[in-house]
Design a protein around this motif. Structure first.
Motif, PDB file in Angstrom:
ATOM      1  N   PHE A   1      39.769  36.359  38.089  1.00 19.43           N
ATOM      2  CA  PHE A   1      40.609  36.857  38.590  1.00 19.43           C
ATOM      3  C   PHE A   1      39.875  36.771  40.075  1.00 19.43           C
ATOM      4  O   PHE A   1      39.098  36.824  40.788  1.00 19.43           O
ATOM      5  N   ARG A   2      41.093  36.357  40.917  1.00 21.99           N
ATOM      6  CA  ARG A   2      41.092  35.931  42.058  1.00 21.99           C
ATOM      7  C   ARG A   2      42.617  36.873  42.761  1.00 21.99           C
ATOM      8  O   ARG A   2      43.385  36.819  42.922  1.00 21.99           O
ATOM      9  N   LEU A   3      41.824  37.602  44.322  1.00 21.89           N
ATOM     10  CA  LEU A   3      43.320  38.612  44.946  1.00 21.89           C
ATOM     11  C   LEU A   3      42.769  38.257  46.024  1.00 21.89           C
ATOM     12  O   LEU A   3      41.512  38.325  46.604  1.00 21.89           O
ATOM     13  N   ASP A   4      43.730  38.411  46.816  1.00 20.68           N
ATOM     14  CA  ASP A   4      43.795  38.477  48.345  1.00 20.68           C
ATOM     15  C   ASP A   4      43.554  39.264  49.151  1.00 20.68           C
ATOM     16  O   ASP A   4      43.720  40.510  48.147  1.00 20.68           O
ATOM     17  N   VAL A   5      42.935  39.226  50.494  1.00 19.30           N
ATOM     18  CA  VAL A   5      43.153  41.162  51.057  1.00 19.30           C
ATOM     19  C   VAL A   5      44.026  41.854  50.897  1.00 19.30           C
ATOM     20  O   VAL A   5      44.600  42.879  50.510  1.00 19.30           O
ATOM     21  N   GLU A   6      45.067  41.639  50.689  1.00 16.55           N
ATOM     22  CA  GLU A   6      46.784  42.149  50.276  1.00 16.55           C
ATOM     23  C   GLU A   6      46.888  42.741  49.253  1.00 16.55           C
ATOM     24  O   GLU A   6      47.543  43.700  48.859  1.00 16.55           O
ATOM     25  N   GLU A   7      46.051  42.193  47.969  1.00 17.97           N
ATOM     26  CA  GLU A   7      47.065  41.724  47.438  1.00 17.97           C
ATOM     27  C   GLU A   7      46.642  43.329  46.544  1.00 17.97           C
ATOM     28  O   GLU A   7      47.440  44.152  45.272  1.00 17.97           O
ATOM     29  N   PRO A   8      45.086  43.849  46.466  1.00 16.09           N
ATOM     30  CA  PRO A   8      44.692  45.275  46.083  1.00 16.09           C
ATOM     31  C   PRO A   8      45.592  46.598  46.170  1.00 16.09           C
ATOM     32  O   PRO A   8      46.544  46.768  45.659  1.00 16.09           O
ATOM     33  N   LEU A   9      46.767  45.999  47.384  1.00 16.76           N
ATOM     34  CA  LEU A   9      47.443  47.413  48.320  1.00 16.76           C
ATOM     35  C   LEU A   9      48.582  46.943  47.246  1.00 16.76           C
ATOM     36  O   LEU A   9      49.372  47.763  46.996  1.00 16.76           O
ATOM     37  N   LYS A  10      49.132  45.826  46.954  1.00 17.66           N
ATOM     38  CA  LYS A  10      50.498  45.632  46.900  1.00 17.66           C
ATOM     39  C   LYS A  10      50.698  46.076  45.025  1.00 17.66           C
ATOM     40  O   LYS A  10      51.212  46.425  44.693  1.00 17.66           O
ATOM     41  N   CYS A  11      49.118  45.862  43.841  1.00 20.13           N
ATOM     42  CA  CYS A  11      49.372  46.225  42.858  1.00 20.13           C
ATOM     43  C   CYS A  11      48.601  47.084  42.368  1.00 20.13           C
ATOM     44  O   CYS A  11      48.152  47.322  41.441  1.00 20.13           O
ATOM     45  N   SER A  12      48.442  48.376  43.175  1.00 24.64           N
ATOM     46  CA  SER A  12      47.547  49.708  42.939  1.00 24.64           C
ATOM     47  C   SER A  12      48.692  50.313  41.825  1.00 24.64           C
ATOM     48  O   SER A  12      49.559  50.492  42.747  1.00 24.64           O
ATOM     49  N   PRO A  13      48.035  50.801  41.190  1.00 27.46           N
ATOM     50  CA  PRO A  13      48.770  51.703  40.457  1.00 27.46           C
ATOM     51  C   PRO A  13      49.003  52.833  40.268  1.00 27.46           C
ATOM     52  O   PRO A  13      48.730  53.617  41.380  1.00 27.46           O
ATOM     53  N   GLY A  14      50.066  53.344  40.429  1.00 24.48           N
ATOM     54  CA  GLY A  14      50.683  54.878  40.104  1.00 24.48           C
ATOM     55  C   GLY A  14      51.482  55.102  42.015  1.00 24.48           C
ATOM     56  O   GLY A  14      51.148  55.477  42.457  1.00 24.48           O
TER      57      GLY A  14
END
Length: 53
Positions: A40-53
């Motif tokens: 799994f690799r995420l760029d810096v902005e990915e967690p913000l775009k895909c966070s649940p809820g």
């Protein structure tokens, strides 16, 4: 993405996440063990775009 969130500790498992053995003799039985492999690799902005809820 749900599996990734589970590994990161931000997703709590529900009944829909459970995996059951298929077949007439195994009705309602859970698998004794399960494993997941992957990268799994995420760029810096990915967690913000895909966070649940």
């Amino acid at each position: 993405m749900t599996a990734l969130f589970f590994f990161l500790g931000t997703h709590r498992l529900t009944d829909e996440d459970r995996t059951y053995v298929q077949g007439t003799d195994a009705k309602g039985q859970r698998y004794a063990e399960m494993w997941v492999e992957g990268e799994f690799r995420l760029d810096v902005e990915e967690p913000l775009k895909c966070s649940p809820g």
